[in-house]
Scaffold this active site. Structure first.
Site, short mmCIF file in Angstrom:
data_model
loop_
_atom_site.label_atom_id
_atom_site.label_comp_id
_atom_site.label_asym_id
_atom_site.label_seq_id
_atom_site.Cartn_x
_atom_site.Cartn_y
_atom_site.Cartn_z
N LYS A 49 -5.11 -4.47 -8.50
CA LYS A 49 -4.14 -5.27 -9.24
C LYS A 49 -3.07 -5.82 -8.29
CE LYS A 49 -0.08 -5.12 -11.15
NZ LYS A 49 0.17 -6.53 -11.12
N GLY A 57 5.44 -0.95 -3.40
CA GLY A 57 6.32 -1.70 -4.29
C GLY A 57 7.67 -1.03 -4.36
N SER A 58 8.31 -1.18 -5.51
CA SER A 58 9.69 -0.68 -5.63
C SER A 58 9.72 0.83 -5.85
CB SER A 58 10.37 -1.38 -6.80
OG SER A 58 9.72 -1.03 -8.00
N GLY A 84 7.26 3.19 -8.11
CA GLY A 84 6.63 4.27 -7.35
C GLY A 84 6.79 5.61 -8.07
N GLU A 142 4.21 3.57 -0.87
CA GLU A 142 5.07 2.93 0.13
C GLU A 142 6.13 2.18 -0.65
OE1 GLU A 142 5.31 3.33 3.22
OE2 GLU A 142 3.42 4.36 3.61
N CYS A 156 9.49 -4.80 4.00
CA CYS A 156 10.02 -3.43 3.77
C CYS A 156 10.55 -2.85 5.08
CB CYS A 156 9.00 -2.50 3.13
SG CYS A 156 7.34 -3.07 3.09
N GLU A 215 18.52 -1.05 -1.10
CA GLU A 215 17.66 -2.10 -0.56
C GLU A 215 17.90 -3.41 -1.31
OE1 GLU A 215 13.34 -1.98 -1.18
OE2 GLU A 215 13.15 -2.35 0.97
P1 ADP Z 1 8.77 -5.59 -6.85
O1 ADP Z 1 10.20 -5.41 -7.21
O2 ADP Z 1 8.49 -5.65 -5.40
O3 ADP Z 1 8.04 -6.60 -7.67
P2 ADP Z 1 7.38 -3.58 -8.38
O4 ADP Z 1 7.35 -2.13 -8.12
O5 ADP Z 1 7.90 -4.07 -9.67
O6 ADP Z 1 8.14 -4.18 -7.15
O7 ADP Z 1 5.94 -4.22 -8.19
C1 ADP Z 1 4.96 -3.74 -7.32
C2 ADP Z 1 3.63 -3.70 -8.04
O8 ADP Z 1 3.71 -2.73 -9.09
C3 ADP Z 1 3.26 -5.02 -8.72
O9 ADP Z 1 1.88 -5.27 -8.58
C4 ADP Z 1 3.64 -4.77 -10.16
O10 ADP Z 1 2.92 -5.56 -11.05
C5 ADP Z 1 3.26 -3.32 -10.30
N1 ADP Z 1 3.88 -2.65 -11.45
C6 ADP Z 1 5.05 -2.96 -12.06
N2 ADP Z 1 5.27 -2.14 -13.11
C7 ADP Z 1 4.21 -1.29 -13.18
C8 ADP Z 1 3.85 -0.19 -14.04
N3 ADP Z 1 4.59 0.18 -15.06
N4 ADP Z 1 2.71 0.45 -13.78
C9 ADP Z 1 1.94 0.11 -12.73
N5 ADP Z 1 2.21 -0.91 -11.91
C10 ADP Z 1 3.33 -1.61 -12.11
#
Ligand code: ADP
Length: 477
Positions: free
Chosen positions: A171, A224-225, A229, A246, A280, A379
């Site tokens: 995804k 991601g965030s 995470g 990460e 990052c 961040e």
């Molecule tokens: P950013 O602020 O960098 O967009 P996110 O953590 O929101 O960071 O996004 C990183 C990835 O995690 C993206 O592919 C996003 O679609 C996915 N993501 C966001 N929310 C969820 C969730 N509840 N469960 C799983 N994946 C998610």
């Protein structure tokens, strides 16, 4: 307009789509990409589960050939894929082509690793017994990626997952489905059997969440965030699932009195502002000793004044736009927070207009910041950097380590003593001497400590730690 569909069980499916918008020119739609549902995700997981027994026993030559073919095609199409990347994410075309080359190299590396899979045979401490230590694939790997490296991060997760015999549900981030679709298409055409690699584009809260909730996903690798995470971690513990995270960084770069000024300024400008500060590993805290402070700030400001912020595709652009409106608001909110906290705005801070409507922000430098300010602790993920003045090396090291994060850290110095001490005592996973904190090799481990990372390292041979499970077998001779 064509809809780029999801790949589930070897078939391209999906009719609902969302627009992929160019942040350099919001009038431009890069493409329409499928918006997957919970049902799609469940189907993809079922397909990956069904494909696992055969793929986990597939020959290493078959895996090698497919990964190599993918690497070769990505390299052959580097200019076109680089342009797609620059248009959907907003990093400059040369940076985007560089990232595409790196994705190709990652596939080449793991194509080679497929041929080097090996275990150990060791003697037992008991008589007449042999011991073998081998690695099994995990099963179905859920891959969740962010928007800031639209081709390299998918490559560094998909290539090892397949190399070690796992099947995948992938995804990508909502903002950048284009490069992900392209590499899945390349791998599919390279001959992957049905269901081995499934692509479900769509929302994190729908597709990502369905992956977290499934007991059939045996491992999740996430970049991601920090907030998301934590959700990945909580859901994975519930399912007794292996996971790797990460997340954020607040990477320091120390500049000592004895630094080569040109080297220090180049490294700080590169790691603070290139890729719009959206790496990052970007340096967002410049920790500078008193003797060089004013000279360094003057030289860095002069450098920032020469950097061109414009359309990512335009020749001569050094810094592209911020990725979207939401991130731009985060950046400008932090600029306001920095002002209110009493840091001095030494450069930038303003939105800029260009020929086309886009999310353009000046590179922004705060001086007289303290390490306790929010702009130095949280961040931001934009081209916003604080300079923190310190007395000497000891205070610089303590300040560099005084952060919740621990991804990357740098030092600019001509002192072997301080460089060596910093490498040993930095609390970051990656340490750079006289180099930008961002910009890493593809064949060695990548990852951090503290709130930045969780689980085994990514990339290089170390990737096997996450994508396989170790087995110890005993045989009576
Ligand atoms: P950013 O602020 O960098 O967009 P996110 O953590 O929101 O960071 O996004 C990183 C990835 O995690 C993206 O592919 C996003 O679609 C996915 N993501 C966001 N929310 C969820 C969730 N509840 N469960 C799983 N994946 C998610």
């Amino acid at each position: 307009m064509t809809i780029y569909q999801n790949l589930i069980a070897g078939e391209w499916v999906g009719s609902d789509a969302t627009k992929n918008i160019n942040p350099s020119n919001t009038n431009e739609v890069v493409g329409l990409y499928a918006d997957g549902s919970t049902e799609d995700t469940k189907n993809a997981i079922a397909a990956a589960k069904a494909a696992f027994p055969a793929w986990s026993r597939s020959g290493i030559w078959e895996r090698h050939v497919i990964l190599k073919k993918a690497g070769d095609e990505i390299m052959a199409r580097k200019d076109e894929l680089g342009a797609l990347l620059a248009r959907e994410e907003g990093k400059t075309l040369p940076e985007a082509i560089g990232e595409t080359i790196r994705a190709s190299q990652i596939f080449e590396f793991f194509a080679g690793e497929a041929l080097r899979l090996a275990g150990e045979v060791v003697p037992s401490v008991r008589p007449n017994i042999g011991v073998e230590i081998t690695r099994d694939p995990l099963g179905v790997i859920g891959i969740i990626t962010p928007w800031n490296f639209p081709i390299a991060i998918p490559a560094w997760k998909i290539a090892p997952a397949l190399c070690y015999g796992n099947t995948v549900v992938f995804k990508p981030a909502e903002l950048v489905p284009g490069c992900s679709w392209a590499i899945v298409d390349i791998l599919h055409r390279a001959g992957l059997p049905k269901g081995v690699l499934n692509l479900v584009m769509g929302k994190g809260s729908v597709v990502g969440q369905a992956m977290l909730d499934s007991p059939d996903v045996t491992g999740i690798t996430f970049t991601g965030s920090t907030g998301t995470g934590r959700r990945v971690a909580a859901a994975s513990i519930e399912h007794n699932r292996k996971f790797q995270l990460e997340m954020g960084g607040k990477n320091p770069m120390v500049v000592l009195d004895d630094a080569d000024l040109t080297v220090a300024v180049e490294a700080a400008a590169n790691s603070g502002f290139f890729s719009t500060g959206q790496r990052c590993t970007a340096s967002s805290r410049l920790i500078v000793t008193e003797g060089i402070h004013d000279k360094f700030v003057a030289a860095l400001t002069e450098k920032l004044n020469m950097l061109v912020v414009d359309d990512a595709m335009k020749p001569g652009t050094h810094i592209g736009p911020v990725v979207d409106e939401k991130q731009l608001k985060t950046d400008t909110d932090y600029i306001e927070i920095g002002r209110k906290e009493g840091a001095k705005l030494a450069f930038g801070g303003e939105l800029i207009t260009r020929e086309t409507p886009g999310f353009y922000l000046q590179p922004t430098l705060f001086t007289e910041a303290t390490n306790q300010m929010r702009i130095s602790r949280e961040e931001i993920f934009g081209p916003v950097v604080s300079v923190i003045r310190v007395k000497d090396y000891d205070e610089a090291l303590a300040t560099a380590n005084d952060t919740p994060f621990g991804l990357s850290a740098g030092i600019a110095t001509t002192s072997l003593k301080h460089a060596t001490h910093f490498k040993r005592n930095s609390e970051a996973g990656m340490v750079m001497v006289n180099l930008p904190t961002a910009g890493v090799d593809f064949h060695v481990p990548f990852g951090g400590r503290k709130a930045s990372s969780y689980g085994p390292r990514e990339q290089g041979k170390y990737a096997a730690e996450f994508y396989t499970s170790v087995k110890t077998a005993y045989t009576l001779a």
